[in-house]
Design an enzyme around this catalytic site. Structure first.
Site, PDB file in Angstrom:
ATOM      1  N   GLN A 133       0.832  -1.196   0.000  1.00 60.47           N
ATOM      2  CA  GLN A 133       0.000   0.000   0.000  1.00 60.47           C
ATOM      3  C   GLN A 133       0.874   1.256   0.000  1.00 60.47           C
ATOM      4  OE1 GLN A 133      -2.131   0.478   3.663  1.00 60.47           O
ATOM      5  NE2 GLN A 133      -3.645   1.872   2.818  1.00 60.47           N
ATOM      6  N   GLY A 134       0.796   2.045  -1.058  1.00 60.06           N
ATOM      7  CA  GLY A 134       1.573   3.287  -1.144  1.00 60.06           C
ATOM      8  C   GLY A 134       0.735   4.496  -0.809  1.00 60.06           C
ATOM      9  N   SER A 136       1.030   6.548   2.870  1.00 56.71           N
ATOM     10  CA  SER A 136       1.715   7.522   3.726  1.00 56.71           C
ATOM     11  C   SER A 136       3.016   8.021   3.100  1.00 56.71           C
ATOM     12  CB  SER A 136       2.022   6.904   5.088  1.00 56.71           C
ATOM     13  OG  SER A 136       0.840   6.580   5.780  1.00 56.71           O
ATOM     14  N   SER A 168       4.196  -1.302   4.203  1.00 52.00           N
ATOM     15  CA  SER A 168       4.297  -2.658   4.761  1.00 52.00           C
ATOM     16  C   SER A 168       4.609  -3.677   3.673  1.00 52.00           C
ATOM     17  CB  SER A 168       2.997  -3.042   5.461  1.00 52.00           C
ATOM     18  OG  SER A 168       2.679  -2.128   6.483  1.00 52.00           O
ATOM     19  N   GLU A 250      -9.358  -1.693   5.287  1.00 46.89           N
ATOM     20  CA  GLU A 250      -8.134  -1.898   6.058  1.00 46.89           C
ATOM     21  C   GLU A 250      -8.423  -1.873   7.558  1.00 46.89           C
ATOM     22  OE1 GLU A 250      -3.652   0.010   6.636  1.00 46.89           O
ATOM     23  OE2 GLU A 250      -5.226   1.212   5.728  1.00 46.89           O
ATOM     24  N   SER A 382      -4.273   6.947  12.723  1.00 52.06           N
ATOM     25  CA  SER A 382      -4.078   7.009  14.169  1.00 52.06           C
ATOM     26  C   SER A 382      -5.408   7.023  14.920  1.00 52.06           C
ATOM     27  CB  SER A 382      -3.274   8.265  14.536  1.00 52.06           C
ATOM     28  OG  SER A 382      -4.049   9.427  14.314  1.00 52.06           O
ATOM     29  N   GLU A 384      -6.459   9.169  16.908  1.00 57.16           N
ATOM     30  CA  GLU A 384      -7.068  10.504  16.868  1.00 57.16           C
ATOM     31  C   GLU A 384      -7.851  10.705  15.571  1.00 57.16           C
ATOM     32  OE1 GLU A 384      -3.691  10.455  19.655  1.00 57.16           O
ATOM     33  OE2 GLU A 384      -3.885   9.888  17.558  1.00 57.16           O
TER      34      GLU A 384
END
Length: 407
Positions: A133-134, A136, A168, A250, A382, A384
């Site tokens: 997965q590209g 971030s 990952s 995900e 995250s 948050e």
């Protein structure tokens, strides 16, 4: 007098699923190698394991509810549940997994062209290719829409330049589903979804060593990488919609990681506590405070697992996963963290070993799980970010940033 409602429902279910249950049980008896019973999918790549993966891939039962025309099992949600029950009964695991199954495949089923589905889904079903997965980037984490990796239209191909991080399994992957910027004048509306062959010239991966001692994540660099035009999924500059849907898949998958400590530390916490802490005269964990916290954890974990199973079945309907995956993702990551901390506390100083004597395999696994479990509150968005999604999309609360900007 009529039987209770629960008994009637169970009776109907058993009579309805019995034909397929017999089919599943017979097929598993003929195809699952007994030597693999009780093993997880990340075990050694033996001849038996390779044979089991091939058989499940050919049958399509690694993705039991995917359409038959793409190699899937074509089963109903109820039949898929029966299959899972029969596999669990004999200690069988699903050898078909990864990001292609958990994230990319379900999203491609919704948004991809027929040609893209026919090309990419069958290899995923058979477990032949790895996907990464590209998303971030060093400057685009929680604010993913600020990504800067560019894809320029060169007529007969896209030319990609930029960097991704926390990719990952990129060093092992065959393909990458990637968010790229195709319009620099807009933020969310200037992003497209591109499929990149990781063997293409100009793709470089550099594994990142983590505190837990392993390197599952990578820095990924794209330097003048040529990508065929047909590898664009969805409309040009429409990748953000695709990405949001994929992230729901995900988070649904990451929520299941709450039980990962069961795989890393194989003994249940109550039995582990009796071994390390001891028992009282009534056969209970000797430390009453620890006993109380383990009981609470086990109840929370059981409730979560049942809720996750129900959510997974609901996500197989036409509506797919919803914003509720953010709730499950947070709850799952917290449970995984809490379970890892409890395991190390139970083991005492033996839960702090890093390598060598006098630590057992389970004790060393517990130490590493403690380190890696912290990352679960960040991976896939995250905690948050999930709280913001829950507030806006489930509770209907106003966006504090938009509200402040409008004042």
């Amino acid at each position: 007098m009529d039987a209770p409602v629960a008994e009637r429902d169970l009776s109907r279910r058993n009579s309805a699923d019995s034909p397929f249950r017999a089919t599943a049980r017979d097929w598993l008896a003929r195809n699952f190698p007994a030597a693999l019973a009780g093993r997880s999918e990340d075990g050694p790549d033996t001849d038996e394991a390779k044979a089991w993966k091939q058989r499940m891939g050919e049958q399509g039962w690694g993705v039991p509810t995917w359409p038959v025309q793409y190699g899937g099992g074509g089963l109903s949600a109820a039949e898929a549940r029966v299959l899972a029950e029969e596999m669990k009964a004999i200690g069988a695991y699903n050898p078909i997994g990864g990001m292609g199954v958990m994230m990319f495949g379900p999203t491609l089923l919704e948004y991809g062209t027929e040609e893209q589905k026919q090309r990419h889904l069958p290899p995923i079903v058979r477990g032949e290719l790895r996907w990464c997965q590209g998303f971030s980037e060093p400057g685009a984490g929680s604010d993913l829409a600020s990504l800067s990796t560019r894809a320029e239209d060169k007529g007969d191909h896209w030319l990609v330049n930029g960097q991704k991080i926390w990719t990952s399994g990129a060093h092992l992957a065959d393909w990458c589903f990637c968010l790229v910027r195709t319009d620099t004048t807009k933020k969310h509306e200037g992003i497209s979804f591109l499929l990149i062959d990781m063997r293409s010239p100009g793709v470089e991966t550099r594994p990142i060593k983590l505190i837990a001692g392993n390197s599952p994540f990578c820095e990924t660099f794209f330097t003048d990488v040529k990508v065929p035009k047909e590898n664009l999924v969805g409309p040009l500059n429409g990748g953000w919609t695709f990405a949001k849907r994929l992230l729901q898949h995900e988070r649904s998958g990451l929520a299941g990681a709450a039980g990962a400590q069961r795989a890393a530390v194989k003994r249940p916490l109550p039995l582990m506590a009796k071994d390390y802490v001891g028992e009282d005269e009534q056969g209970r964990i000797a430390d009453p405070d620890l006993r109380h916290r383990i009981i609470n954890y086990e109840m929370d974990l059981k409730a979560f697992q049942q809720t996750a199973e129900r959510a997974a079945l609901e996500s197989k309907s036409n509506s797919g996963p919803s914003a509720a995956t953010s709730i499950m993702k947070n709850a799952g990551s917290f449970l995984r963290r809490d379970g890892a901390e409890l395991a190390v506390e139970i083991m005492g100083w033996r839960g702090l070993g890093w390598e060598g004597e006098p630590f057992t395999e389970d004790e060393l696994a517990a130490t590493r799980l403690l380190g890696s479990s912290k990352a679960g509150t960040i991976a896939g968005g995250s905690q948050e970010v999930q709280y913001n999604i829950i507030a806006k999309r489930i509770l209907g609360l106003p966006d504090p940033i938009s509200s402040a900007a409008s004042r």
